[in-house]
Design a protein around this motif. Structure first.
Motif, PDB file in Angstrom:
ATOM      1  N   GLU A   1      -4.666  44.048  24.694  1.00 15.93           N
ATOM      2  CA  GLU A   1      -4.046  42.886  25.313  1.00 15.93           C
ATOM      3  C   GLU A   1      -3.083  42.207  24.310  1.00 15.93           C
ATOM      4  O   GLU A   1      -2.015  41.720  24.689  1.00 15.93           O
ATOM      5  N   HIS A   2      -3.516  42.141  23.027  1.00 11.07           N
ATOM      6  CA  HIS A   2      -2.665  41.555  22.011  1.00 11.07           C
ATOM      7  C   HIS A   2      -1.394  42.351  21.888  1.00 11.07           C
ATOM      8  O   HIS A   2      -0.280  41.778  21.776  1.00 11.07           O
ATOM      9  N   ARG A   3      -1.524  43.585  21.818  1.00 14.30           N
ATOM     10  CA  ARG A   3      -0.359  44.429  21.727  1.00 14.30           C
ATOM     11  C   ARG A   3       0.525  44.268  22.954  1.00 14.30           C
ATOM     12  O   ARG A   3       1.746  44.273  22.849  1.00 14.30           O
ATOM     13  N   GLN A   4      -0.155  44.129  24.137  1.00 14.35           N
ATOM     14  CA  GLN A   4       0.622  43.967  25.374  1.00 14.35           C
ATOM     15  C   GLN A   4       1.395  42.660  25.350  1.00 14.35           C
ATOM     16  O   GLN A   4       2.574  42.591  25.762  1.00 14.35           O
ATOM     17  N   GLN A   5       0.694  41.641  24.809  1.00 16.16           N
ATOM     18  CA  GLN A   5       1.376  40.362  24.680  1.00 16.16           C
ATOM     19  C   GLN A   5       2.552  40.463  23.716  1.00 16.16           C
ATOM     20  O   GLN A   5       3.643  39.859  23.963  1.00 16.16           O
ATOM     21  N   GLN A   6       2.332  41.155  22.631  1.00 15.54           N
ATOM     22  CA  GLN A   6       3.410  41.324  21.675  1.00 15.54           C
ATOM     23  C   GLN A   6       4.565  42.089  22.332  1.00 15.54           C
ATOM     24  O   GLN A   6       5.755  41.744  22.126  1.00 15.54           O
ATOM     25  N   ILE A   7       4.237  43.076  23.127  1.00 16.79           N
ATOM     26  CA  ILE A   7       5.287  43.846  23.814  1.00 16.79           C
ATOM     27  C   ILE A   7       6.023  42.967  24.795  1.00 16.79           C
ATOM     28  O   ILE A   7       7.248  43.013  24.913  1.00 16.79           O
ATOM     29  N   ASP A   8       5.128  42.178  25.580  1.00 13.06           N
ATOM     30  CA  ASP A   8       5.764  41.292  26.575  1.00 13.06           C
ATOM     31  C   ASP A   8       6.649  40.266  25.888  1.00 13.06           C
ATOM     32  O   ASP A   8       7.785  39.951  26.373  1.00 13.06           O
ATOM     33  N   ALA A   9       6.199  39.766  24.775  1.00 14.47           N
ATOM     34  CA  ALA A   9       7.011  38.798  24.054  1.00 14.47           C
ATOM     35  C   ALA A   9       8.253  39.426  23.521  1.00 14.47           C
ATOM     36  O   ALA A   9       9.350  38.808  23.558  1.00 14.47           O
TER      37      ALA A   9
ATOM     38  N   LEU B   1       9.698  41.959  24.753  1.00 11.78           N
ATOM     39  CA  LEU B   1      10.584  42.241  25.892  1.00 11.78           C
ATOM     40  C   LEU B   1      11.237  40.952  26.381  1.00 11.78           C
ATOM     41  O   LEU B   1      12.407  40.972  26.782  1.00 11.78           O
ATOM     42  N   ASN B   2      10.432  39.894  26.436  1.00 10.60           N
ATOM     43  CA  ASN B   2      11.009  38.641  26.883  1.00 10.60           C
ATOM     44  C   ASN B   2      12.065  38.134  25.892  1.00 10.60           C
ATOM     45  O   ASN B   2      13.020  37.445  26.298  1.00 10.60           O
ATOM     46  N   HIS B   3      11.844  38.488  24.664  1.00  7.85           N
ATOM     47  CA  HIS B   3      12.803  38.054  23.653  1.00  7.85           C
ATOM     48  C   HIS B   3      14.112  38.749  23.857  1.00  7.85           C
ATOM     49  O   HIS B   3      15.205  38.169  23.632  1.00  7.85           O
TER      50      HIS B   3
END
Length: 525
Positions: free
Chosen positions: A512-520, A522-524
């Protein structure tokens, strides 16, 4: 139980007192009263036997006359009294001469021959049986005509040589033939006279058969007729005695009891002494009349015992001579035996077998007492004759005295028999109770045994259950161990699972952390 036994003893004593009166009266009236009046018992009985005749014991005057003639011949034998008449003898001699043969030797009969009596005159003339059987009594004297006719019968006569006949004389033919010739020790009479044994034996047998058969037949006819006559007379007298004895005993007892009550209670109010006596006599007469059927029943027993006692007395006197008291005793004994046998064999409907046996024993006890009394009566009478004051009354008093003693003895014996049966009944009752108690105890023991068996079976089942429980416990122990191992295994597995879950959570969190980092990221962008 003690009270009932005491009451029973008192009842028995009262019965004893009542029976004493009954038995004493019955004895005085019967065996020692009516019998004395109705019977004239004789030594040797009512019929003369050959045994008694030979000893001079006779039953009738005619037989006594025959015995006197027999003694006359035996004491001083008179050959002429028994020899055939001259005319008859010559006729028989002529008949023998015509045969031409010597009856003993079988040789031609010589001119000098004699007629010989095969059975000698003296042998039969001195035989008591011949006189008893063939003696004819006329005007008080006995004739020997029939004996004379029998001895001179052709069957007893043989023509033979005169010298042989004189040598034989009055001797028995067979004994004479076997004896040595006088003066010749080397020869018998048979050898000397050249006797034909077969001829002599045949002549002897023919003569003996003729004489014995004639005597036996005549004696049988005489004694049979006398037995029937005297037996019927005895039967009738005994039947009457029994019936009268019963009625007289009832009459005397009734009078005694009624007047005893009259004396004790006195005359009833409103009545005169004459009326009271008349009423009581009427009751006594009614009581006696009520006994008439029983009296008729006594006729048969008395008749049978009277006839049979006469016959039995005759049979006994054929071997031994009985005293007249024995003759009386035999009559009483047979009467008692008949009554006792009838009571047992034809038991009345109201009696049990035990009661019939008890009554029969009491009858036999009375017979014993009566027999003893009869046998002692003559001795008592003889004793009383020795006492001057009693001598005139001895014949009257002795039967009464002996009757009283016999009656008392009969009542006492009956009392003892009743007491013995009572004791036996009590013993049997006690035995029944003991047997019933034993049966109850046996039942209790059987139930106890069954209970013990059931308890043993329960113990065995309990032992089996305990063994089952032990087996179950062992199984539970093994299951517990298995459960412990399983629990340890489960705990280990659970720990591993928790560790694995923790790691899985950590991996999910990392993802999930990694997913959040990916989502962040990507959002960035």
């Amino acid at each position: 139980m003690r009270e009932s036994a005491t009451q029973l003893r008192e009842q028995r004593l009262q019965t004893l007192f009542d029976d004493c009166q009954q038995h004493v009266l019955a004895q005085i009236i019967g065996p020692f009263g009516l019998s004395t009046a109705m019977f004239q018992d004789k030594t040797g009985g009512n019929v003369t036997t050959a045994h008694n005749f030979a000893q001079g014991t006779t039953a009738t005057d005619d037989d006594q006359a025959r015995y006197a003639r027999f003694r006359q011949s035996a004491d001083e034998f008179d050959r002429a009294s028994y020899a055939a008449s001259t005319t008859d003898w010559q006729r028989k001699r002529d008949s023998a001469a015509q045969s031409g043969v010597d009856g003993y030797t079988g040789k031609p009969l010589s001119e000098d021959f004699d007629l010989d009596h095969v059975i000698p005159l003296k042998a039969v003339a001195t035989d008591p049986r011949a006189h008893l059987a063939l003696g004819e009594v006329k005007d008080g004297a006995a004739s020997v005509d029939k004996i004379k006719t029998l001895l001179n019968d052709d069957a007893n006569l043989v023509g033979t040589d005169a010298s042989l006949n004189r040598s034989k004389s009055d001797k028995d033919a067979q004994e004479w033939a076997r004896a040595n010739k006088a003066g010749q020790d080397d020869k018998t009479n048979a050898e000397h006279y050249e006797v034909d044994p077969k001829r002599m034996d045949e002549a002897y047998r023919t003569a003996s058969d003729k004489i014995n058969a004639t005597i036996d037949t005549s004696l049988l006819k005489k004694q049979t007729g006398e037995l029937l006559t005297t037996g019927l007379d005895q039967a009738a007298r005994m039947a009457v005695r029994q019936a009268l004895g019963l009625l007289l005993t009832e009459l005397v007892n009734g009078l005694f009891n009624e007047f005893k009550v009259l004396i004790k209670r006195g005359v009833e109010a409103g009545k005169t002494l004459f009326q009271e006596i008349r009423e009581r006599l009427g009751r006594v007469i009614q009581t006696v009349a009520a006994k008439l059927p029983d009296a008729m029943g006594q006729l048969l027993g008395g008749g049978v015992s009277g006839f049979m006692s006469n016959l039995l007395t005759f049979l006994i006197n054929s071997f031994i001579t009985t005293a007249k008291r024995i003759v009386t005793a035999l009559r009483e004994v047979l009467l008692g035996l008949y009554r006792a046998f009838k009571l047992i064999a034809m038991r009345p409907a109201h009696m049990t077998p035990r009661e019939a046996m008890q009554a029969a024993l009491k009858i036999l006890a009375t017979v014993v007492a009566t027999t003893v009394g009869v046998l002692l009566e003559e001795s008592v009478s003889a004793f009383m004759l020795t006492i001057p004051l009693l001598k005139p009354f001895a014949d009257v008093v002795s039967p009464v005295l002996v009757g009283i003693v016999s009656g008392l003895l009969s009542a006492y014996l009956a009392y003892q028999i009743d007491s013995a049966f009572d004791r036996q009944a009590r013993d049997e009752k006690l035995l029944d109770e003991l047997m019933a108690d034993a049966q109850r105890r046996s039942g209790f023991a059987e139930e106890l045994r069954a209970l013990c068996d059931a308890s043993l079976r329960n113990v065995e089942q309990y032992a089996q259950a305990m063994q089952g429980y032990a087996d179950i416990g062992a199984a539970y122990g093994q299951a517990g161990q298995t459960s412990a191992l399983t629990l340890a295994s489960l705990e280990h597995t659970n720990a591993q699972t928790r560790e694995q879950v923790r790691r899985s959570h950590e991996g999910v969190a990392s993802i999930e952390h990694r997913q959040q980092q990916i989502d962040a990221f990507l959002n960035h962008l």
